[in-house]
Enzyme design. Sequence first.
Site, PDB file in Angstrom:
ATOM      1  N   ASP A 107       0.830  -1.212   0.000  1.00  0.00           N
ATOM      2  CA  ASP A 107       0.000   0.000   0.000  1.00  0.00           C
ATOM      3  C   ASP A 107       0.867   1.265   0.000  1.00  0.00           C
ATOM      4  O   ASP A 107       1.969   1.265   0.548  1.00  0.00           O
ATOM      5  CB  ASP A 107      -0.902  -0.029   1.241  1.00  0.00           C
TER       6      ASP A 107
ATOM      7  N   ASN B 295     -10.771  -3.201  -5.995  1.00  0.00           N
ATOM      8  CA  ASN B 295      -9.973  -2.173  -6.692  1.00  0.00           C
ATOM      9  C   ASN B 295     -10.556  -1.755  -8.048  1.00  0.00           C
ATOM     10  O   ASN B 295     -10.154  -0.737  -8.610  1.00  0.00           O
ATOM     11  CB  ASN B 295      -8.522  -2.640  -6.885  1.00  0.00           C
TER      12      ASN B 295
HETATM   13  C1  FPP Z   1      -2.141   0.032  -3.213  1.00  0.00           C
HETATM   14  O1  FPP Z   1      -1.637   1.356  -3.162  1.00  0.00           O
HETATM   15  C2  FPP Z   1      -1.606  -0.614  -4.408  1.00  0.00           C
HETATM   16  C3  FPP Z   1      -2.353  -1.213  -5.373  1.00  0.00           C
HETATM   17  C4  FPP Z   1      -3.822  -1.290  -5.353  1.00  0.00           C
HETATM   18  C5  FPP Z   1      -1.715  -1.810  -6.551  1.00  0.00           C
HETATM   19  C6  FPP Z   1      -0.477  -2.545  -6.234  1.00  0.00           C
HETATM   20  C7  FPP Z   1       0.147  -2.960  -7.478  1.00  0.00           C
HETATM   21  C8  FPP Z   1       1.472  -2.981  -7.697  1.00  0.00           C
HETATM   22  C9  FPP Z   1       2.478  -2.626  -6.671  1.00  0.00           C
HETATM   23  C10 FPP Z   1       1.978  -3.497  -8.969  1.00  0.00           C
HETATM   24  C11 FPP Z   1       2.243  -4.945  -8.770  1.00  0.00           C
HETATM   25  C12 FPP Z   1       2.617  -5.545 -10.000  1.00  0.00           C
HETATM   26  C13 FPP Z   1       2.707  -6.854 -10.181  1.00  0.00           C
HETATM   27  C14 FPP Z   1       3.184  -7.284 -11.464  1.00  0.00           C
HETATM   28  C15 FPP Z   1       2.351  -7.861  -9.170  1.00  0.00           C
HETATM   29  P1  FPP Z   1      -2.666   2.558  -3.271  1.00  0.00           P
HETATM   30  O2  FPP Z   1      -2.843   2.881  -4.710  1.00  0.00           O
HETATM   31  O3  FPP Z   1      -3.927   2.209  -2.549  1.00  0.00           O
HETATM   32  O4  FPP Z   1      -1.889   3.707  -2.562  1.00  0.00           O
HETATM   33  P2  FPP Z   1      -2.535   4.863  -1.663  1.00  0.00           P
HETATM   34  O5  FPP Z   1      -3.032   4.198  -0.406  1.00  0.00           O
HETATM   35  O6  FPP Z   1      -1.375   5.761  -1.408  1.00  0.00           O
HETATM   36  O7  FPP Z   1      -3.617   5.509  -2.463  1.00  0.00           O
END
Ligand code: FPP
Length: 240
Positions: free
Chosen positions: A27, A75
Amino acid sequence: MFFKKQKKAKEKIQIDDRLKHIAFIMDGNGRWAQMRGMPREFGHSNGAATFKKIGRYCESIGLKYMTVYAFSTENWKRPQKEVDTIMKIFDEYIDQCFREMQEDNVHIRFIGNLTVFSEALREKMARIDRETSNKSFVLNIAINYGGREEILHACNELIREGKSKITEADINRCIYTTGCPDPDLVVRTGGDLRISNFLLWQSAYTEYYFTDVLWPDYSSRDVDEAIASFYSRKRRYGGV
Ligand code: FPP
């Protein structure tokens, strides 16, 4: 594919049989990007690079299983542009795995409700899983994954089999992580203190570790800190 030998030798943390499986809630990508005046998608690209780096590190210290929460069943509610970017990163990763899967020591599995993906993509995922199944480090990538959906999926499978009474062993056989031991440790980056529908069945006795570090900044030293915290705890599994 991302699991080539580490170049720089840093003192490696020692782990033993008590720690076989770490799961990560990656996250903080969006905030990391926004703090830099960049769109959230930039955070996801950097988050993907961190995922590869942390995967390499976990394999190098002798961990046996790693699970990452790449995309949840919830998501899809995000803006279309952001969903498209995550799916593009995922697609590119699959293609890279497909090209390079023979080189590394990684059994790549995709866990979640994969029926939403195209048949071609599902076939690629199944082939990567199959053709890496002899490797010893297991990497579960949770995509379109939700803990409640997983439990329902398992129950529905068992109904289909005609069961009138089900056991824990039945559910363990029908969940997406079947064959993997439950996570010993779940790490959540990004500062929030919640579980967000991740590995609900598997985490009954899991240890949790929360850190404010945003996922794109997460490093091998941060993994070491989480592991040190894990080893400082006494797991009692409901006993004394
Ligand atoms: C949460 O951070 C992250 C996600 C929903 C996506 C995670 C995906 C990746 C790290 C890419 C992974 C790739 C592979 C190939 C497995 P957020 O967007 O909720 O962050 P925030 O809380 O700051 O808004």
